[in-house]
Scaffold this motif. Structure first.
Motif, PDB file in Angstrom:
ATOM      1  N   LEU A  37      -9.310  -9.974  36.711  1.00  0.00           N
ATOM      2  CA  LEU A  37      -9.951 -11.295  36.834  1.00  0.00           C
ATOM      3  C   LEU A  37      -9.105 -12.232  37.689  1.00  0.00           C
ATOM      4  O   LEU A  37      -9.616 -12.955  38.546  1.00  0.00           O
ATOM      5  N   GLU A  38      -7.791 -12.202  37.484  1.00  0.00           N
ATOM      6  CA  GLU A  38      -6.899 -13.062  38.289  1.00  0.00           C
ATOM      7  C   GLU A  38      -7.033 -12.734  39.772  1.00  0.00           C
ATOM      8  O   GLU A  38      -7.023 -13.627  40.621  1.00  0.00           O
ATOM      9  N   ARG A  74     -18.661 -15.255  35.288  1.00  0.00           N
ATOM     10  CA  ARG A  74     -18.000 -16.020  34.215  1.00  0.00           C
ATOM     11  C   ARG A  74     -17.348 -15.082  33.185  1.00  0.00           C
ATOM     12  O   ARG A  74     -17.172 -15.440  32.026  1.00  0.00           O
ATOM     13  N   ASP A  75     -16.961 -13.900  33.647  1.00  0.00           N
ATOM     14  CA  ASP A  75     -16.339 -12.946  32.732  1.00  0.00           C
ATOM     15  C   ASP A  75     -15.046 -13.487  32.133  1.00  0.00           C
ATOM     16  O   ASP A  75     -14.218 -14.070  32.837  1.00  0.00           O
ATOM     17  N   THR A  76     -14.871 -13.253  30.860  1.00  0.00           N
ATOM     18  CA  THR A  76     -13.574 -13.452  30.205  1.00  0.00           C
ATOM     19  C   THR A  76     -12.927 -12.074  30.067  1.00  0.00           C
ATOM     20  O   THR A  76     -13.632 -11.057  30.173  1.00  0.00           O
ATOM     21  N   PRO A  77     -11.617 -12.006  29.815  1.00  0.00           N
ATOM     22  CA  PRO A  77     -10.990 -10.696  29.616  1.00  0.00           C
ATOM     23  C   PRO A  77     -11.659  -9.888  28.517  1.00  0.00           C
ATOM     24  O   PRO A  77     -11.875  -8.673  28.673  1.00  0.00           O
ATOM     25  N   ASP A  78     -12.064 -10.549  27.445  1.00  0.00           N
ATOM     26  CA  ASP A  78     -12.709  -9.818  26.340  1.00  0.00           C
ATOM     27  C   ASP A  78     -14.072  -9.277  26.747  1.00  0.00           C
ATOM     28  O   ASP A  78     -14.429  -8.142  26.397  1.00  0.00           O
ATOM     29  N   ALA A  79     -14.844 -10.080  27.504  1.00  0.00           N
ATOM     30  CA  ALA A  79     -16.166  -9.624  27.931  1.00  0.00           C
ATOM     31  C   ALA A  79     -16.033  -8.442  28.881  1.00  0.00           C
ATOM     32  O   ALA A  79     -16.754  -7.436  28.775  1.00  0.00           O
ATOM     33  N   HIS A 139      -7.397  -6.014  32.441  1.00  0.00           N
ATOM     34  CA  HIS A 139      -8.591  -6.870  32.613  1.00  0.00           C
ATOM     35  C   HIS A 139      -8.191  -8.277  33.063  1.00  0.00           C
ATOM     36  O   HIS A 139      -8.835  -8.860  33.941  1.00  0.00           O
ATOM     37  N   GLU A 140      -7.124  -8.791  32.478  1.00  0.00           N
ATOM     38  CA  GLU A 140      -6.652 -10.127  32.881  1.00  0.00           C
ATOM     39  C   GLU A 140      -6.276 -10.116  34.362  1.00  0.00           C
ATOM     40  O   GLU A 140      -6.612 -11.029  35.123  1.00  0.00           O
TER      41      GLU A 140
END
Ligand SMILES: Nc1nc2c(c(=O)[nH]1)N[C@@H](CN(C=O)c1ccc(C(=O)N[C@@H](CCC(=O)O)C(=O)O)cc1)CN2
Ligand code: GAR
Length: 215
Positions: free
Chosen positions: A129-130, A163-168, A125-126
């Protein structure tokens, strides 16, 4: 048709294990969850499995120092003792050697939190997003000797939001994991997802092998 005895291998909380156990509560489901095995004695999923009355086992990889094959021979012995026919890895965090992969060829599946072949390995997920991808998701595949490279059975996609975070993002992907894993196990247990060469051929009902399954 008799239900295929299935073992779920976990290393942690076991939410995908829970989804498979729930699906298998239906008498029409083609797999019976006959064992939950963990490489970690403290895996929370072991407690969850016991609450469902499912036999559990621990083969602690740290008992075998770095001898991966010795660890896997013990895992294999436990699986055979329980007359297991299919193995479903669900958050099982050990890289398997060709020994166990070959012993369970075309009968071992895994769920990976990415749309393979993108983002093999960890921290999916990280990395998604990156890289700024707009589509992410999960894949159920047959396990091969090469990591996260086996023939794909089913995939499920989710949008990546601004605005996603890895957790979301992980939480959104997990929802689709819980939908596609029971479908994939049903295809394999029902003999509808077979590996022919490097491909999966399927006569799946609600989702053909390899189809993108939207939540
Ligand atoms: N031969 C294969 N083994 C495994 C596969 C596979 O496709 N082929 N799938 C993985 C699951 N997985 C990703 O989906 C994965 C699990 C673990 C690791 C990893 O780096 N593990 C480390 C230990 C990490 C830890 O203990 O926290 C290791 O084994 O040294 C990468 C990917 C299951 N195995
Ligand atoms: N590379 C393997 C991997 O990262 N698997 C992932 O671990 C999580 C386990 O959660 P769970 O224990 O709640 O099912 C799941 O998201 C699964 O896709």
């Amino acid at each position: 048709m008799s239900r295929r005895k299935t073992a779920i291998l976990i290393s942690g909380r076991g939410s995908n294990m829970g989804a498979l156990i729930s699906a298998a509560m239906s008498p029409d489901y083609p797999a019976e969850i006959a064992l939950v095995l963990s490489n970690r004695p403290d895996a929370k999923g072991l407690e969850r499995a016991a609450e469902f009355g499912i036999p559990t086992a621990v083969v602690d990889h740290t008992d075998f120092s770095e001898d991966r094959e010795a660890f896997e021979r013990q895992v294999d012995a436990v699986l055979k003792d329980h007359k297991i026919e299919i193995v479903a890895l669900a958050g099982f965090m050990r890289i398997l050697t060709p020994f166990l992969v070959n012993a369970w060829a075309n009968r071992m599946i895994n769920i990976h939190p990415a749309l393979l072949p993108s983002f093999k390995g960890l921290a999916t997920h990280e990395r998604a997003l990156e890289e700024g991808v707009k589509l992410h998701g999960a894949t159920v595949h047959f396990v091969s000797a090469e990591m996260d490279d086996g023939p794909i059975i089913i995939q499920g996609a989710v949008p990546v939001l601004d605005r996603d975070t890895p957790d979301a993002l992980a939480a959104r992907v997990l929802e689709v994991e819980h939908k596609i894993y029971p479908k994939a196990l049903a295809l394999v247990a029902g003999g509808k997802a077979k590996v022919t060469g490097a491909r999966v051929t399927s006569g799946g009902d609600d989702a053909d092998a390899g189809d993108l399954v939207w939540p």
